[in-house]
Design an enzyme around this catalytic site. Structure first.
Site, PDB file in Angstrom:
ATOM      1  N   CYS A  50      35.330  37.161  44.320  1.00 48.14           N
ATOM      2  CA  CYS A  50      34.831  38.381  44.941  1.00 48.14           C
ATOM      3  C   CYS A  50      34.187  38.109  46.293  1.00 48.14           C
ATOM      4  O   CYS A  50      34.193  38.971  47.169  1.00 48.14           O
ATOM      5  CB  CYS A  50      33.797  39.057  44.033  1.00 48.14           C
ATOM      6  SG  CYS A  50      34.477  39.699  42.495  1.00 48.14           S
ATOM      7  N   GLY A 189      36.758  45.928  31.863  1.00 48.98           N
ATOM      8  CA  GLY A 189      37.237  44.574  32.122  1.00 48.98           C
ATOM      9  C   GLY A 189      36.774  43.653  31.009  1.00 48.98           C
ATOM     10  O   GLY A 189      35.793  43.959  30.310  1.00 48.98           O
ATOM     11  N   GLY A 191      37.081  39.949  31.518  1.00 40.96           N
ATOM     12  CA  GLY A 191      37.085  38.598  32.044  1.00 40.96           C
ATOM     13  C   GLY A 191      35.710  37.963  32.000  1.00 40.96           C
ATOM     14  O   GLY A 191      34.784  38.467  31.353  1.00 40.96           O
ATOM     15  N   SER A 192      35.555  36.847  32.732  1.00 38.18           N
ATOM     16  CA  SER A 192      34.301  36.103  32.687  1.00 38.18           C
ATOM     17  C   SER A 192      33.136  36.908  33.245  1.00 38.18           C
ATOM     18  O   SER A 192      32.024  36.874  32.709  1.00 38.18           O
ATOM     19  CB  SER A 192      34.455  34.783  33.452  1.00 38.18           C
ATOM     20  OG  SER A 192      34.868  35.021  34.780  1.00 38.18           O
TER      21      SER A 192
END
Length: 445
Positions: A50, A189, A191-192
């Protein structure tokens, strides 16, 4: 060959530009291979998050490498090169090592101490390994960066030098909503970053958490871990009606939560949206809706969150982490410089082994009556003499090679003895001989 890193981050580019340059999935794989296919490039690894897009390479020429990598980054992002170049930074050789170690420690993050980058560097290395673009040099560099990052987090309080992006976002949410305990959250989401968000929500006292994701199984796995509930991505609009907090971390290249979706939701009170994705998941137009607050990476950047220097304990933790980086960079560079002389040392031992073999062969031809036992004694004696003569110079040149001007010592050795360290047969034979006959307990290459 030399190390080269080219990139841009939240420190050099606005979020809008980072959003255009960021790559993931198939696009990331394609960029990885396109860069690695260039004639100037031998190895490639890309860190795309990001907050940064960085291309690490091993190149044969600085200018050729810079030109090629910059052109490909512009072509893949669709950003004209003249608009992209002013925001890029270029690191070469020693600077690359220092930069990656600094990044891995969280010292270059938007919020100092952010630990998420360690996992992202690990994923970047794994992808480069799977795609065959990371060779010995980048493997060693990235693996050491991961070790340095872990050391900084375990030996200092860098984790506390600044809250995570999620923590900062939830602090802002508390300013809008009040205490978060008892609130209802929707995490988009799986994800991590989404997992980190969900765990942070739980620690803040939020017990009613819904997880939505394209792959329902991943959403269900995350929801089970936090005692929440999983839904399909298509159900996000329906779940907005009961949510107080929404955290979105998909970054799929298109809007996931549109202003119209939020407008249609039958909300029971204020709604706080935290968009941690790049590109944006949430339509910025939601800011025009009454009772809706949107915080995204761009607004965090504009507010300077995490970019002002911390004070007190946090500053001391950051300084301690920087000291670790400086120490580890020095150790890495000394070891890397010393390793460069190894082929030359190996070639020298190979040349000596060839001389010994030739002279012993000549002796046997001239004195064929020498019995096998005597021949063995002579052979061992000559080899010991050669090993002792070579030992001190080779140990010294390895030690001297670790200095900043170390390449000159290896070059002098090559010139003096007319060595060719690129001969594979010599490297193989002498490498084995050095291990077998080198004096016990002495420094190795």
């Amino acid at each position: 060959m030399s190390l080269l890193a080219i990139g841009l981050s939240h420190r050099t580019a606005p979020v809008a530009l980072l959003e255009r340059v960021a790559v993931s999935g198939d696009a990331l794989v394609k960029l990885l291979h396109d860069v690695n296919a260039d004639t100037h490039v031998a190895e490639t690894m890309i860190v795309s998050t990001c907050n940064r897009v960085e291309i690490y390479t091993e190149v044969d020429r600085f200018h050729g490498g810079v030109t090629a990598v910059t052109a490909m980054l512009a072509a893949h992002s669709g950003v004209p090169q003249d608009q992209l170049t002013p925001h890029l930074y270029v690191h070469y050789e020693d600077q690359v090592v220092e930069h990656l170690f600094t990044v891995a420690c969280g010292l270059d993050a938007m919020v100092v101490g952010e630990g998420q980058i360690l996992g992202q560097v690990r994923q970047s290395l794994r992808l480069a390994q799977e795609q065959g673009t990371a060779g010995t040099i980048l493997n060693e560099l990235a693996q050491q960066a991961l070790r340095v990052g872990k050391r900084a987090h375990s030996e200092t309080d860098i984790d506390r030098a600044g809250a995570s992006l999620v923590g900062v976002g939830l602090s802002l949410a508390e300013g809008v909503l009040g205490p978060l305990a008892g609130r209802r959250a929707l995490v988009v989401g799986a994800g991590s970053m989404s997992a980190l968000s969900a765990a942070t929500l739980v620690r803040a006292g939020v017990t009613d958490i819904v997880v939505a994701n394209r792959t329902f199984e991943r959403a269900a796995r995350l929801a089970r871990g936090i005692g929440g509930r999983a839904v399909e991505l298509a159900d996000v609009e329906a779940e907005l009606s009961g949510a107080d907090i929404v955290i979105s971390c998909i970054g799929a290249g298109g809007v996931v939560i549109g202003a119209d979706m939020v407008a249609r939701a039958e909300r029971r009170g204020p709604l706080f949206l935290l968009d941690l994705a790049l590109p944006h998941d949430v339509d910025p137009g939601v800011r025009a809706l009454p009772g809706v607050t949107l915080v995204d990476l761009e607004s965090m950047q504009e507010a300077g969150l995490g970019r002002t220097g911390a004070e007190g304990d946090a500053a001391r933790a950051a300084d301690a982490a920087r000291a670790i980086v400086a120490e580890e960079v020095g150790d890495f560079l000394r070891a890397e410089r010393a390793a460069r002389v190894t082929p030359t040392v190996v070639a020298l031992r190979a040349m000596a082994a060839d001389v010994v073999e030739a002279e012993l062969g000549r002796l046997v031809t001239r004195l064929p009556e020498i019995d096998p036992r005597m021949r063995g004694e002579i052979t061992q004696t000559v080899q010991r003499v050669v090993d002792k003569l070579l030992h001190e110079p080779t140990v010294r040149v390895k030690r001297l090679a670790a200095s900043p001007a170390g390449d000159h010592y290896a070059e002098a050795l090559r010139e003096l003895f007319a060595l060719d360290p690129k001969v594979p047969e010599a490297v193989t034979r002498a490498g084995a001989a050095e291990v077998e006959t080198g004096p016990a307990g002495e420094e190795e290459a």
